[in-house]
Design a protein around this motif. Structure first.
Motif, short mmCIF file in Angstrom:
data_model
loop_
_atom_site.label_atom_id
_atom_site.label_comp_id
_atom_site.label_asym_id
_atom_site.label_seq_id
_atom_site.Cartn_x
_atom_site.Cartn_y
_atom_site.Cartn_z
N VAL A 98 41.92 49.51 37.92
CA VAL A 98 42.13 48.22 37.28
C VAL A 98 42.52 47.19 38.33
CG1 VAL A 98 43.64 46.95 35.69
CG2 VAL A 98 42.73 49.18 35.03
N LYS A 99 43.38 47.56 39.28
CA LYS A 99 43.78 46.64 40.34
C LYS A 99 42.56 46.22 41.17
CE LYS A 99 47.62 47.72 42.64
NZ LYS A 99 48.72 48.52 43.22
N GLY A 130 41.15 42.51 41.48
CA GLY A 130 40.98 41.89 42.78
C GLY A 130 39.59 41.30 42.94
N THR A 131 38.59 42.02 42.49
CA THR A 131 37.21 41.54 42.56
C THR A 131 37.03 40.30 41.70
OG1 THR A 131 36.42 43.78 42.95
CG2 THR A 131 34.79 42.18 42.18
N LEU A 132 37.58 40.33 40.50
CA LEU A 132 37.49 39.17 39.59
C LEU A 132 38.22 37.97 40.18
CD1 LEU A 132 36.79 37.92 36.81
CD2 LEU A 132 38.98 38.80 36.01
N MET A 133 39.42 38.19 40.72
CA MET A 133 40.19 37.09 41.29
C MET A 133 39.48 36.50 42.51
SD MET A 133 42.78 36.85 39.29
CE MET A 133 43.93 35.82 40.11
N TYR A 134 38.87 37.36 43.32
CA TYR A 134 38.16 36.86 44.51
C TYR A 134 36.94 36.04 44.09
CZ TYR A 134 36.54 36.44 49.24
OH TYR A 134 36.16 35.92 50.45
N SER A 135 36.30 36.46 43.03
CA SER A 135 35.18 35.68 42.49
C SER A 135 35.67 34.31 42.02
CB SER A 135 34.53 36.44 41.33
OG SER A 135 33.53 35.67 40.73
N GLN A 136 36.84 34.27 41.39
CA GLN A 136 37.42 32.99 40.97
C GLN A 136 37.75 32.13 42.18
OE1 GLN A 136 40.79 33.79 38.44
NE2 GLN A 136 39.52 34.61 36.79
N TYR A 137 38.22 32.77 43.25
CA TYR A 137 38.51 32.04 44.49
C TYR A 137 37.22 31.44 45.05
CZ TYR A 137 39.43 31.31 49.45
OH TYR A 137 39.52 30.76 50.70
N GLU A 138 36.17 32.24 45.13
CA GLU A 138 34.89 31.77 45.67
C GLU A 138 34.31 30.62 44.85
OE1 GLU A 138 33.01 32.54 48.45
OE2 GLU A 138 34.86 33.51 49.09
N THR A 186 45.58 32.25 45.10
CA THR A 186 45.66 32.94 46.41
C THR A 186 46.88 33.86 46.48
OG1 THR A 186 46.71 30.98 47.40
CG2 THR A 186 44.32 31.21 47.66
N ASN A 187 47.97 33.51 45.82
CA ASN A 187 49.14 34.41 45.77
C ASN A 187 48.82 35.67 44.99
OD1 ASN A 187 50.73 32.73 47.31
ND2 ASN A 187 51.80 31.83 45.56
N GLU A 188 48.08 35.54 43.91
CA GLU A 188 47.67 36.70 43.13
C GLU A 188 46.77 37.61 43.97
OE1 GLU A 188 47.40 39.29 39.86
OE2 GLU A 188 48.72 37.58 40.12
N LEU A 189 45.84 36.99 44.71
CA LEU A 189 44.98 37.77 45.60
C LEU A 189 45.81 38.51 46.64
CD1 LEU A 189 41.99 35.33 46.05
CD2 LEU A 189 41.85 37.66 45.17
#
Length: 178
Positions: free
Chosen positions: A96-97, A101-109, A130-133
């Motif tokens: 799940v983590k 992480g993949t979902l959050m990085y996609s949101q970052y991109e 970015t803190n969540e990442l």
């Protein structure tokens, strides 16, 4: 464990669990060779110290919980079991983590400025992301964050300001290097 009292901040009062005849991690082999919990009579002083440490750790963990979290751990018997249950509840399993992480990085991109959003609001959203990442183990360098905001997030109307910032950085770098 019994239910904690009403959930008022700073007013949790719990008492140590009473000895129920089965201290933490103390077992003995029965005649068939199976592990069985020791009774109080069979416990050594070291066994009782382990039990006492577990009770204290459980107390500290439980005192900080609200009713929702408490309901997740009330059947746990050891501090380690409480910790692991809370960790999975809040952070998820490793799979799940990784997915998060993949979902959050996609949101970052794909991070963009929203209609009518102020610079402060953009910065706040971006910092939270970015803190969540970072908490998920994906650290983004400060220079990369600044470049992303300046080149891909801010609208084209900010281009002249970005150019000025870049030129001042180049100028200060060339002065520093000479």
């Amino acid at each position: 464990m019994s239910a904690p009292p009403a959930n008022y901040e700073g007013q949790f009062t719990t008492r140590h669990s009473l000895f129920n005849g089965h201290p933490l991690a103390t077992t003995k082999k029965n005649v068939e060779g199976e592990d069985m919990p020791k009774t109080r009579v069979d416990c050594t002083a070291e066994d009782l110290k382990k039990w006492e440490k577990n009770v204290k750790a459980k107390k500290w963990l439980v005192c900080g919980l609200g009713p929702d979290e408490y309901s997740k751990i009330q059947s746990c018997t050891t501090a380690k079991e409480i910790w692991d249950t809370l960790q999975v509840a809040h952070e998820g399993t490793p799979q799940v983590k990784r997915s998060r992480g993949t979902l959050m990085y996609s949101q970052y991109e794909n991070f963009t400025m929203k209609e009518g959003e102020t610079i402060q609001e953009i910065y706040t959203r971006f910092t939270i992301l970015t803190n969540e990442l970072k908490s998920l183990g994906r650290i983004i360098l400060e220079e990369d964050k600044v470049e992303k905001i300046l080149t891909r997030v801010l609208p084209i109307t900010w281009e002249s300001k970005f150019t000025t910032i870049q030129e001042s950085r180049i100028l200060s770098l060339s002065i520093w290097m000479s």
